[in-house]
Design a protein around this motif. Structure first.
Motif, PDB file in Angstrom:
ATOM      1  N   CYS A 175      -9.002   0.269  -1.206  1.00  0.00           N
ATOM      2  CA  CYS A 175      -9.113   0.231   0.256  1.00  0.00           C
ATOM      3  C   CYS A 175     -10.017   1.353   0.760  1.00  0.00           C
ATOM      4  N   ARG A 185       0.852  -1.183   0.000  1.00  0.00           N
ATOM      5  CA  ARG A 185       0.000   0.000   0.000  1.00  0.00           C
ATOM      6  C   ARG A 185       0.889   1.235   0.000  1.00  0.00           C
ATOM      7  N   GLU A 233      -4.905  -3.355   8.707  1.00  0.00           N
ATOM      8  CA  GLU A 233      -5.108  -2.123   9.469  1.00  0.00           C
ATOM      9  C   GLU A 233      -5.202  -2.353  10.977  1.00  0.00           C
ATOM     10  N   GLU A 292      -4.809   1.577  -3.031  1.00  0.00           N
ATOM     11  CA  GLU A 292      -5.250   2.581  -2.064  1.00  0.00           C
ATOM     12  C   GLU A 292      -6.674   3.021  -2.360  1.00  0.00           C
ATOM     13  N   VAL A 350      -9.830  -2.825   6.543  1.00  0.00           N
ATOM     14  CA  VAL A 350      -9.009  -3.468   5.517  1.00  0.00           C
ATOM     15  C   VAL A 350      -7.995  -4.375   6.216  1.00  0.00           C
ATOM     16  N   VAL A 377      -1.444  -4.396   2.678  1.00  0.00           N
ATOM     17  CA  VAL A 377      -2.630  -5.202   2.943  1.00  0.00           C
ATOM     18  C   VAL A 377      -2.121  -6.591   3.299  1.00  0.00           C
TER      19      VAL A 377
END
Length: 348
Positions: free
Chosen positions: A288, A170, A303, A285, A300, A176
């Protein structure tokens, strides 16, 4: 036993883990690598793969299962593939070497696949997948382990918890990351429930007679874990046995040939061989952001770990009291000073 958690600074916990390993006969460099990996798991909120592993590691050193001064090496290369031998040392060191080798192969061939044999527990697979993603690679890591999981429709221990991880880059160096066991619950997480006096969720454990149970102790009495998602998790676990177990020479978990180690296969794919990396990351991005905007509860993958890490670096790592007590027992046994009892978590 008090099941509350205590907060300890990440640096202090890392130093304690390193000192305990060093006192157990682990060379300084290896001790630093392993302790850093364990504390990174605790920072990410995955205490099942954190410092609670220290006591089992030391016991395995004492039993001759882990060779503390073993150095892994690349034993063969062919095209975009390689084989790393862990020499029955610490899995974190072997997996680190294999991750670097997978990245090197991907740079040369656009993809790299590395099998790791004679490899003990490697810790959290997401650590290695995220390392590769940070280099602009798509990563997949799988590994088979000792038999603790019953196949779908059965109750005997035939499969490992057989985790797998995926990661893609990312923006801003994040990734991710999805990292999960194919068992409905990782054994380490079940151990934390047992230590904390908590019940297991329904549908994750059967007792020695194959009856559904929510008592974590039933697993340790000879029961079994169950695969997640019924036949779907079971199917994934079977494939990980056949890839992680057989490509590495480790053997499938329930076979007489199984050597008791952790058969790991790491795959890295160079995104720029297919599309420009910057375009890919921008689209990741955007995707997401769209996911998060689709509902207030949407997150996501990756995170929660990033948020936990940021908070725990600032506030400290919550270490369950039973784990802290166990570290104290280990420190006393090895003659290592332990930091003063960390402060309780607020509200506990």
């Amino acid at each position: 036993m008090n099941a509350s958690s205590r907060l300890i600074d990440a640096g202090q916990l890392r130093d304690l883990a390193r000192d305990l390993l060093t006192a157990a006969g682990v060379p300084a460099g290896t001790a630093a690598t392993v302790s850093a990996s364990l504390v990174e798991a605790d920072l990410a909120g995955h205490g099942s793969h954190g410092v609670r592993r220290l006591m089992p590691y030391v016991e395995k050193i004492e039993a001759g299962v882990i060779v503390p001064d073993a150095r892994p090496d690349v034993v063969s290369r062919r095209g975009a593939t390689a084989v790393v031998s862990g020499r029955r040392g610490f899995g974190q060191v072997a997996a680190g070497l294999a991750t670097a080798e997978a990245a090197r192969l991907a740079a040369a061939h656009a993809a790299g696949v590395v099998a790791v044999r004679e490899c003990n527990h490697v810790g959290r697979l997401g650590e290695y997948a995220a390392t590769l993603a940070a280099q602009g690679l798509v990563a997949q890591v799988v590994g088979n382990a000792d038999p603790t999981v019953a196949p779908y429709g059965g109750h005997r221990r035939m499969l490992g918890t057989n985790p797998m991880a995926w990661a893609v880059p990312r923006a801003g160096g994040a990734a991710v990351v999805m990292d999960w066991a194919t068992a409905a619950i990782a054994e380490g997480k079940l151990g934390l429930l047992l230590a904390g006096g908590s019940r297991a969720p329904e549908g994750v454990v059967v007792d020695p007679e194959g009856r559904p149970s929510t008592d974590p102790a039933d697993f340790y009495r000879g029961g079994a874990l169950l695969p997640f998602g019924g036949h779907k998790g079971y199917g994934l676990s079977v494939l990980i046995e056949l890839v992680g177990g057989l490509l590495t020479g480790t053997g499938t978990a329930c076979s007489p040939e199984y050597d008791g180690t952790f058969g790991t296969v790491i795959t890295a794919v160079d995104i720029s061989a297919f599309v420009p990396l910057d375009d890919y990351v921008a689209q990741v991005e955007s995707f997401c952001e769209a996911l998060r905007a689709s509902g207030p509860g949407v997150i996501v993958p990756g995170e929660p770990e990033a948020e936990a890490r940021a908070a725990r670096l600032k506030e400290g790592i919550p270490v369950p009291a039973p784990v802290w007590d166990e570290l104290g027992v280990l420190a006393a046994r090895l003659g290592v000073p332990r930091p003063e009892a960390p402060r309780p978590v607020a509200g506990r």
